[in-house]
Design a protein around this motif. Sequence first.
Motif, PDB file in Angstrom:
ATOM      1  N   GLY A 218       0.877  -1.300   0.069  1.00 53.92           N
ATOM      2  CA  GLY A 218      -0.061   0.203   0.027  1.00 53.92           C
ATOM      3  C   GLY A 218       0.802   1.278  -0.203  1.00 53.92           C
ATOM      4  N   TRP A 219       0.251   2.367  -0.494  1.00 51.97           N
ATOM      5  CA  TRP A 219       0.795   3.616  -0.476  1.00 51.97           C
ATOM      6  C   TRP A 219      -0.200   4.662   0.094  1.00 51.97           C
ATOM      7  CZ3 TRP A 219       0.906   0.171  -4.507  1.00 51.97           C
ATOM      8  CH2 TRP A 219       2.135   0.015  -4.880  1.00 51.97           C
ATOM      9  N   THR A 220       0.301   5.581   0.962  1.00 51.62           N
ATOM     10  CA  THR A 220      -0.644   6.598   1.682  1.00 51.62           C
ATOM     11  C   THR A 220      -0.003   7.873   1.526  1.00 51.62           C
ATOM     12  OG1 THR A 220      -1.699   4.877   2.976  1.00 51.62           O
ATOM     13  CG2 THR A 220      -2.240   7.157   3.666  1.00 51.62           C
ATOM     14  N   TYR A 221      -0.802   8.864   1.328  1.00 52.90           N
ATOM     15  CA  TYR A 221      -0.196  10.312   1.150  1.00 52.90           C
ATOM     16  C   TYR A 221      -1.431  11.200   1.952  1.00 52.90           C
ATOM     17  CZ  TYR A 221       2.226   8.182  -2.837  1.00 52.90           C
ATOM     18  OH  TYR A 221       2.852   7.191  -3.480  1.00 52.90           O
ATOM     19  N   GLY A 222      -0.655  12.203   2.770  1.00 56.57           N
ATOM     20  CA  GLY A 222      -1.762  13.160   3.392  1.00 56.57           C
ATOM     21  C   GLY A 222      -1.568  14.504   2.666  1.00 56.57           C
ATOM     22  N   TYR A 223      -2.716  15.213   2.530  1.00 51.25           N
ATOM     23  CA  TYR A 223      -2.791  16.327   1.832  1.00 51.25           C
ATOM     24  C   TYR A 223      -3.376  17.387   2.916  1.00 51.25           C
ATOM     25  CZ  TYR A 223      -2.662  13.435  -2.172  1.00 51.25           C
ATOM     26  OH  TYR A 223      -2.344  12.179  -2.930  1.00 51.25           O
ATOM     27  N   SER A 224      -3.360  18.495   2.588  1.00 52.43           N
ATOM     28  CA  SER A 224      -4.122  19.623   3.362  1.00 52.43           C
ATOM     29  C   SER A 224      -5.594  19.382   3.153  1.00 52.43           C
ATOM     30  CB  SER A 224      -3.935  21.045   2.946  1.00 52.43           C
ATOM     31  OG  SER A 224      -2.446  21.238   3.026  1.00 52.43           O
ATOM     32  N   GLY A 225      -6.333  18.785   4.361  1.00 48.59           N
ATOM     33  CA  GLY A 225      -7.778  18.324   4.308  1.00 48.59           C
ATOM     34  C   GLY A 225      -7.930  17.106   3.682  1.00 48.59           C
ATOM     35  N   PHE A 254      -7.956   5.306  -3.981  1.00 50.76           N
ATOM     36  CA  PHE A 254      -8.920   6.249  -3.143  1.00 50.76           C
ATOM     37  C   PHE A 254      -8.142   7.489  -2.701  1.00 50.76           C
ATOM     38  CE2 PHE A 254     -10.655   8.268   0.643  1.00 50.76           C
ATOM     39  CZ  PHE A 254     -12.127   7.909   0.414  1.00 50.76           C
ATOM     40  N   ARG A 255      -9.033   8.726  -3.220  1.00 51.73           N
ATOM     41  CA  ARG A 255      -8.360  10.011  -3.079  1.00 51.73           C
ATOM     42  C   ARG A 255      -9.476  10.966  -2.689  1.00 51.73           C
ATOM     43  NH1 ARG A 255      -3.814  12.968  -5.212  1.00 51.73           N
ATOM     44  NH2 ARG A 255      -3.172  11.142  -6.360  1.00 51.73           N
ATOM     45  N   MET A 256      -9.083  11.636  -1.714  1.00 49.78           N
ATOM     46  CA  MET A 256     -10.168  12.781  -1.089  1.00 49.78           C
ATOM     47  C   MET A 256      -9.454  13.936  -0.997  1.00 49.78           C
ATOM     48  SD  MET A 256     -12.249  12.862   2.447  1.00 49.78           S
ATOM     49  CE  MET A 256     -10.717  13.384   3.410  1.00 49.78           C
ATOM     50  N   THR A 257      -9.845  15.086  -1.452  1.00 52.12           N
ATOM     51  CA  THR A 257      -9.206  16.392  -1.371  1.00 52.12           C
ATOM     52  C   THR A 257     -10.480  17.543  -0.706  1.00 52.12           C
ATOM     53  OG1 THR A 257      -9.742  16.735  -3.752  1.00 52.12           O
ATOM     54  CG2 THR A 257      -7.600  16.110  -3.124  1.00 52.12           C
ATOM     55  N   ALA A 258      -9.689  18.426  -0.118  1.00 50.63           N
ATOM     56  CA  ALA A 258     -11.048  19.177   0.200  1.00 50.63           C
ATOM     57  C   ALA A 258     -10.973  20.380  -0.642  1.00 50.63           C
ATOM     58  CB  ALA A 258     -10.269  19.814   1.755  1.00 50.63           C
ATOM     59  N   GLY A 259     -12.019  21.158  -0.472  1.00 48.72           N
ATOM     60  CA  GLY A 259     -12.312  22.282  -1.199  1.00 48.72           C
ATOM     61  C   GLY A 259     -12.987  23.467  -0.520  1.00 48.72           C
ATOM     62  N   ALA A 260     -13.746  24.395  -0.799  1.00 49.48           N
ATOM     63  CA  ALA A 260     -14.352  25.400  -0.150  1.00 49.48           C
ATOM     64  C   ALA A 260     -14.923  25.137   1.131  1.00 49.48           C
ATOM     65  CB  ALA A 260     -15.389  26.134  -1.180  1.00 49.48           C
ATOM     66  N   TRP A 261     -14.668  26.070   2.078  1.00 51.34           N
ATOM     67  CA  TRP A 261     -15.638  26.355   3.413  1.00 51.34           C
ATOM     68  C   TRP A 261     -16.832  26.602   2.984  1.00 51.34           C
ATOM     69  CZ3 TRP A 261     -13.629  23.983   7.716  1.00 51.34           C
ATOM     70  CH2 TRP A 261     -12.267  23.642   7.750  1.00 51.34           C
ATOM     71  N   ASN A 262     -17.755  25.975   3.720  1.00 51.77           N
ATOM     72  CA  ASN A 262     -19.305  26.354   3.874  1.00 51.77           C
ATOM     73  C   ASN A 262     -19.539  27.423   4.926  1.00 51.77           C
ATOM     74  OD1 ASN A 262     -19.982  24.461   1.709  1.00 51.77           O
ATOM     75  ND2 ASN A 262     -19.857  22.955   3.236  1.00 51.77           N
ATOM     76  N   ARG A 263     -20.666  28.251   4.914  1.00 58.31           N
ATOM     77  CA  ARG A 263     -20.945  29.184   6.001  1.00 58.31           C
ATOM     78  C   ARG A 263     -21.159  28.496   7.253  1.00 58.31           C
ATOM     79  NH1 ARG A 263     -24.995  33.536   3.106  1.00 58.31           N
ATOM     80  NH2 ARG A 263     -23.238  34.334   1.430  1.00 58.31           N
ATOM     81  N   ASP A 264     -21.624  27.223   7.222  1.00 55.68           N
ATOM     82  CA  ASP A 264     -21.966  26.510   8.581  1.00 55.68           C
ATOM     83  C   ASP A 264     -20.818  25.758   8.995  1.00 55.68           C
ATOM     84  OD1 ASP A 264     -21.273  24.224   6.969  1.00 55.68           O
ATOM     85  OD2 ASP A 264     -23.201  23.619   7.108  1.00 55.68           O
ATOM     86  N   GLY A 265     -19.401  26.070   8.736  1.00 57.55           N
ATOM     87  CA  GLY A 265     -18.180  25.698   9.213  1.00 57.55           C
ATOM     88  C   GLY A 265     -17.769  24.213   8.736  1.00 57.55           C
ATOM     89  N   THR A 266     -18.643  23.607   7.536  1.00 59.04           N
ATOM     90  CA  THR A 266     -18.277  22.545   7.302  1.00 59.04           C
ATOM     91  C   THR A 266     -17.406  22.510   5.844  1.00 59.04           C
ATOM     92  OG1 THR A 266     -20.303  22.332   5.855  1.00 59.04           O
ATOM     93  CG2 THR A 266     -20.290  21.141   7.917  1.00 59.04           C
ATOM     94  N   ARG A 267     -16.726  21.495   5.459  1.00 58.60           N
ATOM     95  CA  ARG A 267     -15.968  21.933   4.113  1.00 58.60           C
ATOM     96  C   ARG A 267     -16.320  21.127   3.122  1.00 58.60           C
ATOM     97  NH1 ARG A 267      -9.201  22.265   4.426  1.00 58.60           N
ATOM     98  NH2 ARG A 267      -9.044  23.670   2.458  1.00 58.60           N
ATOM     99  N   GLU A 268     -16.529  21.464   1.887  1.00 54.75           N
ATOM    100  CA  GLU A 268     -16.673  20.666   0.824  1.00 54.75           C
ATOM    101  C   GLU A 268     -15.401  19.686   0.401  1.00 54.75           C
ATOM    102  OE1 GLU A 268     -17.531  22.977  -2.609  1.00 54.75           O
ATOM    103  OE2 GLU A 268     -19.484  23.426  -1.815  1.00 54.75           O
ATOM    104  N   HIS A 269     -15.647  18.412  -0.147  1.00 54.98           N
ATOM    105  CA  HIS A 269     -14.661  17.442  -0.422  1.00 54.98           C
ATOM    106  C   HIS A 269     -14.977  16.977  -1.742  1.00 54.98           C
ATOM    107  CE1 HIS A 269     -13.585  18.028   3.741  1.00 54.98           C
ATOM    108  NE2 HIS A 269     -12.486  17.581   3.441  1.00 54.98           N
TER     109      HIS A 269
END
Length: 314
Positions: A218-225, A254-269
């Motif tokens: 396996g390979w695992t990489y960490g990104y911002s968010g 499997f890849r998950m990256t973070a996007g814009a912040w929502n007004r309720d404090g959650t973040r799009e992914h």
Amino acid sequence: MCIVRRDRGRQPGPRATRAVILAAIATVVGGGSVAAVEVRSLGEARKAATTVEGSRAFSEQIMGTAVPDRFGTTLPDGLAAGDVERLLRPAGDTLPLNTLGVRSLAGFADTYAALLCTGGDVPRNADATRCEKETGGAPPRVHLGILKARPGEAPHLIAGPIEMDAAIVWRGAGLDSAPDDVDDAPAGASIRPARILGFDPAAYALAPGVPAFGVRGGWTYGYSGGFSSYEALYLFTLVEGRLRRVFAAPMSAFRMTAGAWNRDGTREHEVGESANLLLVLAARTRGHADLLLKSRQGKWRRTFRWCDAGPGYC
């Protein structure tokens, strides 16, 4: 757990994220994967992970779930860890013990695939990641063998030991992304996993009366968010009485990256995943079962047949 951290720069906004999704749709290889999914929060991202590998990676990396034991470290009665290490460790390997384990081979009484991992980031407790290289350091060494361990008798090797060749070329597998190491390697060059995950749980009857087993890397990489996780499968069997690697293929992305912040404090992914399934077919070539590697989500597939030139699957 030690994972490679990569700075991917500023996270994309909503419009850029949607553009990435469209690009993913346009670049699917052979219909083997599905488009990335955009979700509004991390909680929804968990639901978007639908493959076994993706769900497991999310649980381990985001939720902190303990890594399951896929090495078979709980040994059967009568088989001691010292015996496994003695049988598998070559004289020239003086690295500290990382982990060891065995897996019983279906259809072969008192017969086990055995794995010894030395060096790397040595686990400090039972919940730590096993058989993983240290950050910036050398990967661990992995020794494999097949041993017989009958009750009341001293265990002995029937094949091996060999040092695991984990090099793999990540191409032609229908997955929608590749490990970051591919970007750093020359075109077409092989890469090696950052860690060995343990034995594959499936039974592989490649030839009548001949034991075989699988190991996952396996390979695992960490990104911002976010993060990404990849797995490959390696098959080993006896060829003219010797233990050899006869097959290797990318199995999941499997890849998950973070996007814009929502007004309720959650973040799009954005979540993108794809995975393959390996089937042992009834058809045979040169006495060995043909193998079908196929996408679990799309139409991509490829058949592998035994080639004496390897020897192995091609």
